[in-house]
Enzyme design. Structure first.
Site, PDB file in Angstrom:
ATOM      1  N   HIS A   1       4.945  14.955   9.589  1.00 32.92           N
ATOM      2  CA  HIS A   1       6.121  15.620   9.024  1.00 32.92           C
ATOM      3  C   HIS A   1       7.146  15.947  10.105  1.00 32.92           C
ATOM      4  CE1 HIS A   1       8.295  17.594   5.889  1.00 32.92           C
ATOM      5  NE2 HIS A   1       7.249  17.739   5.100  1.00 32.92           N
TER       6      HIS A   1
ATOM      7  N   ASP B   1      11.682   0.724  -7.224  1.00 31.20           N
ATOM      8  CA  ASP B   1      11.225  -0.516  -7.842  1.00 31.20           C
ATOM      9  C   ASP B   1      11.173  -1.603  -6.772  1.00 31.20           C
ATOM     10  OD1 ASP B   1      10.736  -2.774  -9.304  1.00 31.20           O
ATOM     11  OD2 ASP B   1      12.344  -2.487 -10.745  1.00 31.20           O
TER      12      ASP B   1
END
Length: 466
Positions: free
Chosen positions: A172, A407
């Site tokens: 992170h 996608d």
């Protein structure tokens, strides 16, 4: 319930930006990055439906995925680089070395786990997702004591005739959820545009790295986090063990259920301002979770004035008082922590959702109206108060990130899981995958507590039906 059978590794390759496209670069950590040195890794899994065989997957899908990842890393190069941790007192930093650094990209096949079980919303052992989640290797330590660790690894697993999982583990320290989502959407868009479909896709804007030096520490905030990091034995604390005896499940709130909550809030509250979907659904979830934990706790608090704390994060991009604003496409961490506090008697009372909603609204309003840089030196003390409290709760993800708006040429994800909620008492929030403007809530608890949470949520939803 899916069985704990690891997938078979087909190959591991190392993906880097195209040669010569990114100069060797060193990036200093800002005071937004430094807190994550001692906190768990970021872990996520995306599920996509895929009906073809492994041979088709390796021939038709993987080459494009690799090539587009290489080009994506040209712009998001810290994810192909390393986190460098010199001996004290030199501060850690991010580094990319052209021709040397790369991202480990593993391809695997699973035949022993049911894809539909794995992506199901129903309760499952948290360990099943770790089979499709890559492991970030431990730091390499040089003779001079310099620790070096990759910032990201990716594992793509095929379930022949059923689906594909794309698992991601990263530190992170390199970037927050906004940065990670930006990276994934760019990779997704580029992969789809290279798939031969007769569509014109607009790529997301490029990330910006150069403004990192603009982010000035307002009061030795980073120094305090570094001191804590060094005292906790450095790099050993940027990983975590998988908890035992814990299950996870996904709960959905429909648009109608959220609207019912909003209507109830408007009727009950003196605050007539519109309330957001995120705030009211978070308030409802927080109350339900604390009711679950208090009822199941072996150590009951008797004092009605006990405070429960929720940590939220506010994106500081475009909200810092610099001569030039930090752009939305800034690559890195740029989140301010805000601690929401509510008395036990109020949170667990009949109007607990109202109290929680008002408290969250007030905290966000206070943060957005204040000079965030001036308040930054006090963030650490607030977070320590949250850590030391009973049942500290935090939020991972946000519906506005659009995690399902991806996608790779296979259609949008049929499921997404934020895996690291299993540590630190986090609750995952995503937009509903069906595009109905509802929300999905990911929870990880012991099985008995997860069942109790489900009953409390079901009862609470009925309470607010119109």
């Amino acid at each position: 319930m899916a069985h704990l059978q690891p997938p078979i590794i087909i190959e591991t390759t190392h993906i880097s930006p195209p040669n010569g496209t990114v100069p060797s670069t060193t990036l200093p950590l800002t005071f937004f990055d430094a807190p994550w040195l001692t906190l768990p890794l970021a872990e996520s899994v995306f599920f996509f439906s895929y009906q073809n065989s492994t041979d088709c997957f390796l021939k038709d899908f993987i080459p494009n995925l690799k090539q587009s990842l290489s080009v994506t890393l040209q712009h998001f190069f810290p994810y192909a680089g390393k986190l460098i941790i010199p001996p004290r007192p030199e501060p850690p930093y991010l580094c990319y070395n052209d021709g040397k650094d790369s991202l480990a990209f593993t391809v695997a096949e699973s035949s022993g786990i049911d894809f539909n079980d794995l992506k199901a919303d129903s309760a499952k052992d948290i360990r099943v997702l770790h089979g499709v989640l890559p492991k970030l290797p431990p730091p390499h330590v040089s003779p001079k004591g310099i620790q070096t660790r990759p910032t990201m690894v990716i594992l793509v697993t095929i379930f022949p005739g059923a689906g594909i999982c794309i698992g991601n583990t990263s530190t992170h320290v390199a970037g927050d959820g906004v940065t990670f989502t930006h990276f994934m959407k760019y990779w997704m868009s580029l992969t789809k545009s290279n798939s031969g479909e007769r569509t014109t896709l607009l790529l997301p804007p490029l990330p910006i790295h150069g403004c990192r030096n603009m982010i000035k520490d307002p009061g030795e905030v980073a120094a305090g986090h570094l001191e804590r990091f060094w005292s906790q034995n450095s790099g050993k604390n940027i990983s975590h063990a998988t908890p035992k005896n814990m299950d996870r499940a996904t709960f959905k709130m429909s648009r109608q259920q959220i609207d019912n909550l909003k209507h109830w809030f408007t009727e009950q509250s003196e605050n007539q301002s519109p309330v957001s979907t995120f705030v009211v659904s978070l308030a409802f979830t927080w109350v339900s979770l604390i009711k679950t934990l208090v009822e199941e706790s072996e150590i009951e608090a008797k004092e009605e004035d006990e405070d429960f704390h929720l940590m939220i994060n506010v994106d500081c991009r475009n909200r810092l008082n610099y001569a030039e604003p930090i752009p939305q496409t800034y690559f890195g961490n740029c989140m301010a922590p805000g601690i929401v506090s509510v008395k036990r008697r109020d949170l667990l009372g009949d109007r607990g959702v109202l109290a929680a909603t008002n408290a969250i609204i007030a905290r966000i309003k206070d943060m957005l109206s204040s000079d965030l840089l001036k308040t930054a030196p006090g963030w650490g003390q607030e977070v320590r108060k949250w850590v030391m409290s009973r049942f500290p709760t935090s939020v991972a993800g946000a519906p506005k990130l659009g995690m399902y708006d991806m996608d790779f040429g296979l259609g949008k994800p049929c499921k997404m899981e934020i895996v690291h909620i299993e540590t630190g008492g986090s609750v995952a929030f995503l937009e509903s995958r069906d595009g109905s403007n509802g929300v999905e809530i990911g929870i990880a608890l012991e099985m008995k507590k997860l069942d109790a949470f489900a009953m409390i949520v079901q009862h609470g939803i009925k309470k607010f039906e119109m």
